[in-house]
Enzyme design. Structure first.
Site, PDB file in Angstrom:
ATOM      1  N   LYS A   9     -39.996 -38.799 -37.610  1.00  0.00           N
ATOM      2  CA  LYS A   9     -40.511 -38.050 -38.776  1.00  0.00           C
ATOM      3  C   LYS A   9     -39.370 -37.274 -39.427  1.00  0.00           C
ATOM      4  O   LYS A   9     -38.365 -36.955 -38.783  1.00  0.00           O
ATOM      5  CB  LYS A   9     -41.628 -37.082 -38.379  1.00  0.00           C
ATOM      6  CG  LYS A   9     -41.240 -35.953 -37.394  1.00  0.00           C
ATOM      7  CD  LYS A   9     -40.640 -34.690 -38.032  1.00  0.00           C
ATOM      8  CE  LYS A   9     -40.222 -33.680 -36.987  1.00  0.00           C
ATOM      9  NZ  LYS A   9     -39.206 -32.738 -37.402  1.00  0.00           N
ATOM     10  N   PRO A  97     -32.153 -41.106 -33.233  1.00  0.00           N
ATOM     11  CA  PRO A  97     -31.133 -40.219 -32.663  1.00  0.00           C
ATOM     12  C   PRO A  97     -31.761 -39.085 -31.846  1.00  0.00           C
ATOM     13  O   PRO A  97     -32.859 -38.607 -32.174  1.00  0.00           O
ATOM     14  CB  PRO A  97     -30.411 -39.671 -33.901  1.00  0.00           C
ATOM     15  CG  PRO A  97     -30.673 -40.659 -34.974  1.00  0.00           C
ATOM     16  CD  PRO A  97     -32.014 -41.262 -34.687  1.00  0.00           C
ATOM     17  N   VAL A  98     -31.047 -38.676 -30.785  1.00  0.00           N
ATOM     18  CA  VAL A  98     -31.568 -37.679 -29.842  1.00  0.00           C
ATOM     19  C   VAL A  98     -31.106 -36.272 -30.262  1.00  0.00           C
ATOM     20  O   VAL A  98     -29.992 -36.098 -30.742  1.00  0.00           O
ATOM     21  CB  VAL A  98     -31.034 -38.016 -28.423  1.00  0.00           C
ATOM     22  CG1 VAL A  98     -31.484 -36.983 -27.405  1.00  0.00           C
ATOM     23  CG2 VAL A  98     -31.509 -39.408 -28.019  1.00  0.00           C
ATOM     24  N   ALA A 100     -32.156 -34.444 -32.739  1.00  0.00           N
ATOM     25  CA  ALA A 100     -31.791 -34.660 -34.141  1.00  0.00           C
ATOM     26  C   ALA A 100     -32.703 -33.982 -35.150  1.00  0.00           C
ATOM     27  O   ALA A 100     -32.426 -33.965 -36.340  1.00  0.00           O
ATOM     28  CB  ALA A 100     -31.795 -36.166 -34.423  1.00  0.00           C
ATOM     29  N   GLY A 101     -33.869 -33.452 -34.690  1.00  0.00           N
ATOM     30  CA  GLY A 101     -34.839 -32.914 -35.648  1.00  0.00           C
ATOM     31  C   GLY A 101     -35.716 -34.003 -36.235  1.00  0.00           C
ATOM     32  O   GLY A 101     -36.346 -33.839 -37.280  1.00  0.00           O
ATOM     33  N   ALA A 103     -38.043 -35.710 -34.177  1.00  0.00           N
ATOM     34  CA  ALA A 103     -39.201 -35.822 -33.268  1.00  0.00           C
ATOM     35  C   ALA A 103     -39.167 -37.076 -32.398  1.00  0.00           C
ATOM     36  O   ALA A 103     -40.217 -37.620 -32.066  1.00  0.00           O
ATOM     37  CB  ALA A 103     -40.529 -35.736 -34.044  1.00  0.00           C
ATOM     38  N   GLY A 104     -37.978 -37.527 -32.032  1.00  0.00           N
ATOM     39  CA  GLY A 104     -37.852 -38.725 -31.199  1.00  0.00           C
ATOM     40  C   GLY A 104     -38.602 -38.573 -29.876  1.00  0.00           C
ATOM     41  O   GLY A 104     -39.407 -39.431 -29.514  1.00  0.00           O
ATOM     42  N   SER A 106     -40.935 -36.407 -29.089  1.00  0.00           N
ATOM     43  CA  SER A 106     -42.372 -36.200 -29.331  1.00  0.00           C
ATOM     44  C   SER A 106     -43.065 -37.517 -29.652  1.00  0.00           C
ATOM     45  O   SER A 106     -44.198 -37.752 -29.225  1.00  0.00           O
ATOM     46  CB  SER A 106     -42.578 -35.237 -30.504  1.00  0.00           C
ATOM     47  OG  SER A 106     -41.988 -33.999 -30.205  1.00  0.00           O
ATOM     48  N   ASP A 139     -44.838 -31.044 -32.098  1.00  0.00           N
ATOM     49  CA  ASP A 139     -44.769 -32.183 -33.028  1.00  0.00           C
ATOM     50  C   ASP A 139     -45.568 -33.399 -32.569  1.00  0.00           C
ATOM     51  O   ASP A 139     -45.711 -34.367 -33.315  1.00  0.00           O
ATOM     52  CB  ASP A 139     -43.306 -32.627 -33.219  1.00  0.00           C
ATOM     53  CG  ASP A 139     -42.512 -31.652 -34.071  1.00  0.00           C
ATOM     54  OD1 ASP A 139     -43.132 -30.803 -34.757  1.00  0.00           O
ATOM     55  OD2 ASP A 139     -41.271 -31.727 -34.046  1.00  0.00           O
TER      56      ASP A 139
HETATM   57  O1  C5P Z   1     -43.312 -27.138 -29.270  1.00  0.00           O
HETATM   58  P1  C5P Z   1     -41.926 -27.479 -28.951  1.00  0.00           P
HETATM   59  O2  C5P Z   1     -41.725 -27.671 -27.453  1.00  0.00           O
HETATM   60  O3  C5P Z   1     -41.360 -28.608 -29.714  1.00  0.00           O
HETATM   61  O4  C5P Z   1     -41.060 -26.226 -29.336  1.00  0.00           O
HETATM   62  C1  C5P Z   1     -39.739 -26.043 -28.877  1.00  0.00           C
HETATM   63  C2  C5P Z   1     -39.349 -24.595 -29.070  1.00  0.00           C
HETATM   64  O5  C5P Z   1     -39.217 -24.301 -30.466  1.00  0.00           O
HETATM   65  C3  C5P Z   1     -40.353 -23.590 -28.550  1.00  0.00           C
HETATM   66  O6  C5P Z   1     -40.133 -23.325 -27.195  1.00  0.00           O
HETATM   67  C4  C5P Z   1     -40.053 -22.375 -29.414  1.00  0.00           C
HETATM   68  O7  C5P Z   1     -38.908 -21.720 -28.932  1.00  0.00           O
HETATM   69  C5  C5P Z   1     -39.685 -23.006 -30.754  1.00  0.00           C
HETATM   70  N1  C5P Z   1     -40.833 -23.093 -31.677  1.00  0.00           N
HETATM   71  C6  C5P Z   1     -41.321 -21.951 -32.286  1.00  0.00           C
HETATM   72  N2  C5P Z   1     -42.395 -22.043 -33.126  1.00  0.00           N
HETATM   73  C7  C5P Z   1     -42.976 -23.222 -33.377  1.00  0.00           C
HETATM   74  C8  C5P Z   1     -42.505 -24.395 -32.771  1.00  0.00           C
HETATM   75  C9  C5P Z   1     -41.421 -24.293 -31.933  1.00  0.00           C
HETATM   76  O8  C5P Z   1     -40.791 -20.857 -32.085  1.00  0.00           O
HETATM   77  N3  C5P Z   1     -44.022 -23.259 -34.211  1.00  0.00           N
END
Ligand code: C5P
Length: 314
Positions: A9, A97-98, A100-101, A103-104, A106, A139
């Site tokens: 994504k 890509p790992v 990378a932002g 969502a690989g 996820s 994600d």
């Molecule tokens: O949900 P996910 O594991 O992808 O989030 C990774 C980290 O990003 C969380 O531990 C938190 O530090 C931060 N995060 C956040 N607020 C969000 C999503 C992620 O602060 N809505």
């Protein structure tokens, strides 16, 4: 055996609203699936074991992998089914890509949930799968939904947007550079907490409505106004990631100068993308960027928007 495509994504929009009681951030995001995908193969095992195979050096193959966590979550929640069907071997053919932002990780977890729901005949609805997915990562619910969607809450509440345009994009990422999502949000909080809305304050609802700016992007998507989509791209996390990574900042400047609709960092980065209306335009942006940045560490991908998050191949 089952083979699934797990799509990446990009974020067309990421606005940070404030703190949440659970320690996460309250967000408004607009996410879009693209046709860059990992191939996930699920092989049922006769033993209760879970095994994960991936030859990418940066992907863990133990219980820290989100796809592995997805199996453990289902085994814990549905022990009778798991006992009946045994374990599973997951093979990940990594193309996204790992770190990378995009969502690989996820999307790999989403594909695993989706596939095991079928293989283990769990009978879960997509909403139920999304609720389980939210326990694995913010994600994952979007990756199950796919397409184009507004994601609110901590990113796990999904409202799909239908009939949105199918644009093209060039994704650019330095292979050796990864950004930690917790670091990006923590740094943002340190620098911008004074701008957060006090969500618990009931009076803040109006203020919130006045200060959430995603409406213009939603409108541009609804009217297929490609120029406006490019103009309303927004990612608040750029404010902390770009100053910390000069290479990403320069990459964004170079890409933005190539005449696409708009250029943005995706998620917590460091992938930067440029949108175009057609694949040919994206190809020309890609070639110009390659000419101007000859660094072999820079990987470029030409992608199209897609309406699918997870696709079962066989
Ligand atoms: O949900 P996910 O594991 O992808 O989030 C990774 C980290 O990003 C969380 O531990 C938190 O530090 C931060 N995060 C956040 N607020 C969000 C999503 C992620 O602060 N809505």
């Amino acid at each position: 055996m089952m083979t699934l495509l797990a799509h990446a994504k990009i974020n067309l929009y990421l606005e940070i609203i404030g703190n949440r009681a659970d320690g996460f951030h309250e967000l408004v995001m607009i996410m879009q699936s693209v046709d860059l995908a990992d191939r996930i193969t699920l092989n049922p095992l006769n033993t209760p074991n879970t095994r994960l195979l991936c030859d990418h050096p940066l992907v863990p193959t133990d219980h820290t992998n989100l796809a592995y966590k997805a199996v453990m979550l289902l085994q814990k929640r549905f022990p009778h089914r798991t006992n009946r069907y045994g374990g599973v071997e997951i093979t990940i053919d990594k193309k996204i890509p790992v770190g990378a932002g995009l969502a690989g990780g996820s999307s790999n977890a989403a594909a695993t949930l989706f596939g095991l729901n079928v293989l283990w005949q769990l009978g879960l609805t997509r909403i139920e799968l999304q609720e389980l997915g939210a326990e694995l990562g913010s994600d994952v619910p979007f990756c199950l939904a796919g397409g184009c969607a507004i994601a609110t809450g901590r990113g796990e509440e999904i409202d799909s947007l239908h009939n949105t345009p199918k644009l093209s994009a060039v994704l650019a990422k330095y292979t050796s550079l990864a950004v930690s999502t917790p670091w990006a949000y923590k740094t943002y909080r340190q620098q911008f907490e004074h701008t957060y809305l006090p969500l618990k304050d009931t009076a803040s609802l109006e203020e919130r409505q006045a200060r959430v700016h995603s409406g213009k992007m939603v409108g541009a998507l609804g009217t297929h106004d490609a120029t406006a989509i490019g103009r309303h791209l927004r990612n608040d996390l750029e404010k902390v990631v770009l100053p910390a990574h000069a290479k990403v900042r320069q990459l964004k400047e170079t890409m933005a100068a190539q005449g696409g609709l708009g250029t943005l960092m995706s998620g917590s980065g460091p992938t930067v993308f440029t949108l175009t209306e057609t694949p040919d335009q994206a190809q020309s942006v890609l070639q110009s960027v390659r000419q101007q940045i000859s660094d072999p560490d820079l990987q470029l991908h030409l992608v199209q928007f897609t309406s699918q998050g997870i696709r079962q191949e066989s």
